[in-house]
Design an enzyme around this catalytic site. Sequence first.
Site, PDB file in Angstrom:
ATOM      1  N   HIS A 125      34.215  37.558  29.874  1.00 23.18           N
ATOM      2  CA  HIS A 125      32.869  37.951  30.702  1.00 23.18           C
ATOM      3  C   HIS A 125      31.867  37.300  30.304  1.00 23.18           C
ATOM      4  CE1 HIS A 125      31.592  39.672  33.932  1.00 23.18           C
ATOM      5  NE2 HIS A 125      32.540  39.084  34.843  1.00 23.18           N
TER       6      HIS A 125
ATOM      7  N   GLU B 128      29.612  39.648  31.239  1.00 25.01           N
ATOM      8  CA  GLU B 128      29.871  40.747  30.544  1.00 25.01           C
ATOM      9  C   GLU B 128      29.944  41.274  28.837  1.00 25.01           C
ATOM     10  OE1 GLU B 128      31.027  43.270  33.415  1.00 25.01           O
ATOM     11  OE2 GLU B 128      29.127  42.277  35.449  1.00 25.01           O
TER      12      GLU B 128
ATOM     13  N   ASN C 121      38.245  42.525  39.567  1.00 28.52           N
ATOM     14  CA  ASN C 121      37.626  42.928  38.589  1.00 28.52           C
ATOM     15  C   ASN C 121      37.187  44.138  38.393  1.00 28.52           C
ATOM     16  OD1 ASN C 121      36.465  43.507  36.147  1.00 28.52           O
ATOM     17  ND2 ASN C 121      35.066  41.861  36.162  1.00 28.52           N
ATOM     18  N   TRP C 122      37.460  45.117  38.308  1.00 28.27           N
ATOM     19  CA  TRP C 122      37.000  46.557  39.055  1.00 28.27           C
ATOM     20  C   TRP C 122      36.502  47.147  37.773  1.00 28.27           C
ATOM     21  CZ3 TRP C 122      41.832  49.607  40.946  1.00 28.27           C
ATOM     22  CH2 TRP C 122      42.744  50.023  41.923  1.00 28.27           C
ATOM     23  N   LYS C 123      36.161  46.543  36.784  1.00 30.92           N
ATOM     24  CA  LYS C 123      34.641  46.559  35.139  1.00 30.92           C
ATOM     25  C   LYS C 123      35.370  48.084  35.360  1.00 30.92           C
ATOM     26  CE  LYS C 123      31.965  43.333  37.510  1.00 30.92           C
ATOM     27  NZ  LYS C 123      30.635  42.320  37.564  1.00 30.92           N
TER      28      LYS C 123
ATOM     29  N   GLY D 173      34.113  40.977  42.092  1.00 35.45           N
ATOM     30  CA  GLY D 173      33.771  42.042  41.588  1.00 35.45           C
ATOM     31  C   GLY D 173      33.467  42.998  42.300  1.00 35.45           C
ATOM     32  N   GLY D 174      31.890  43.188  42.560  1.00 36.39           N
ATOM     33  CA  GLY D 174      31.510  44.070  43.490  1.00 36.39           C
ATOM     34  C   GLY D 174      32.429  44.371  45.126  1.00 36.39           C
TER      35      GLY D 174
ATOM     36  N   GLU E 276      31.396  31.026  36.279  1.00 32.05           N
ATOM     37  CA  GLU E 276      30.473  32.867  37.239  1.00 32.05           C
ATOM     38  C   GLU E 276      29.155  32.665  36.414  1.00 32.05           C
ATOM     39  OE1 GLU E 276      33.253  35.966  38.233  1.00 32.05           O
ATOM     40  OE2 GLU E 276      32.542  36.496  36.024  1.00 32.05           O
TER      41      GLU E 276
ATOM     42  N   SER F 147      28.813  37.333  43.035  1.00 32.97           N
ATOM     43  CA  SER F 147      28.558  37.582  44.846  1.00 32.97           C
ATOM     44  C   SER F 147      29.414  36.960  45.925  1.00 32.97           C
ATOM     45  CB  SER F 147      26.857  37.402  44.516  1.00 32.97           C
ATOM     46  OG  SER F 147      26.335  38.840  43.713  1.00 32.97           O
TER      47      SER F 147
ATOM     48  N   GLY G  46      27.025  40.476  40.420  1.00 33.25           N
ATOM     49  CA  GLY G  46      26.559  41.631  40.582  1.00 33.25           C
ATOM     50  C   GLY G  46      25.074  41.160  41.229  1.00 33.25           C
TER      51      GLY G  46
HETATM   52  C1  PEP Z   1      32.678  39.837  37.931  1.00 28.91           C
HETATM   53  O1  PEP Z   1      31.971  40.008  37.376  1.00 28.91           O
HETATM   54  O2  PEP Z   1      32.588  38.910  37.702  1.00 28.91           O
HETATM   55  C2  PEP Z   1      32.043  39.361  39.592  1.00 28.91           C
HETATM   56  C3  PEP Z   1      32.312  38.507  40.433  1.00 28.91           C
HETATM   57  O3  PEP Z   1      31.531  40.011  40.029  1.00 28.91           O
HETATM   58  P1  PEP Z   1      30.718  39.938  41.649  1.00 28.91           P
HETATM   59  O4  PEP Z   1      31.286  39.905  42.061  1.00 28.91           O
HETATM   60  O5  PEP Z   1      30.290  41.976  41.768  1.00 28.91           O
HETATM   61  O6  PEP Z   1      29.295  39.501  41.346  1.00 28.91           O
END
Ligand code: PEP
Length: 253
Positions: A98, A100, A9-11, A236-237, A170, A215, A176
């Site tokens: 999600h 967010e 997920n590049w956001k 994510g990241g 999640e 994470s 994040g």
């Molecule tokens: C996400 O936002 O779906 C996620 C898992 O982010 P991160 O890996 O950066 O925690």
Amino acid sequence: MRRKIVAGNWKMNTSVAEGELLVDQITFLSKDFDPNVEVIIAPPFTHLSRIADVLKSKKSKIALAAQNCAYMESGAYTGEVSVDMLKELSCKYVILGHSERREYFGESSETLLKKINLVLNAGMKPIFCVGEKLEERESKQHFEVVAAQIKEVLYKLRGVEFANVVVAYEPVWAIGTGKTATSDQAEEMHAFIRRAIANKFPLYAEDTVILYGGSCKPSNAKELFSKDDVDGGLIGGAALVAQDFAAIIKSFD
Ligand code: PEP
């Protein structure tokens, strides 16, 4: 055996050019990927058309996902993107729910149910995210919260529709933050989610893909993915660094 999936997920990150470079790097590294692991990337809306072309030109098996969609079909909804538009851009998946989106854009279960129905009717697959906040875990309400998120949306589907849903657990406190759920915490919740699914969809629970997100990185992916009910990750990241994303994809035994 259940399918394995790693989705990035590049956001709201990367320019189109940077996104293109990232896809170039991932497709180059994909020569070593296990063909049994489905790889998905979810770039921003503005990148989808270009990235769909790049994947096509490279004959890549990497699937494209959108990070969101409108809850209406079409019409005068300024700024929204419909499921038909996403389908036209070769999206196979749409991430829904999600944390967010739930937190910053006020997405309720009611809205998510509309979206999930539109995604399924368009022939795409939702990646439906659930997860508790830190205070909910600390007050031991995490199972209750996740069960409610599942019941309010997924329980409203018919079994044949649900069969196309990928679930992502999640924990909000892990997204994040660099703080990952331990593999035992993840497995405990994933097994709980599978039981909750079995209560409503006994025929489909065993085959439901449940991803872990929060994470997840090369250093912890192997341990997380070794758990029985963890079928891959929503990343994510680490999905923004080709080598890290590739290392996560290669973390299955
Ligand atoms: C996400 O936002 O779906 C996620 C898992 O982010 P991160 O890996 O950066 O925690």
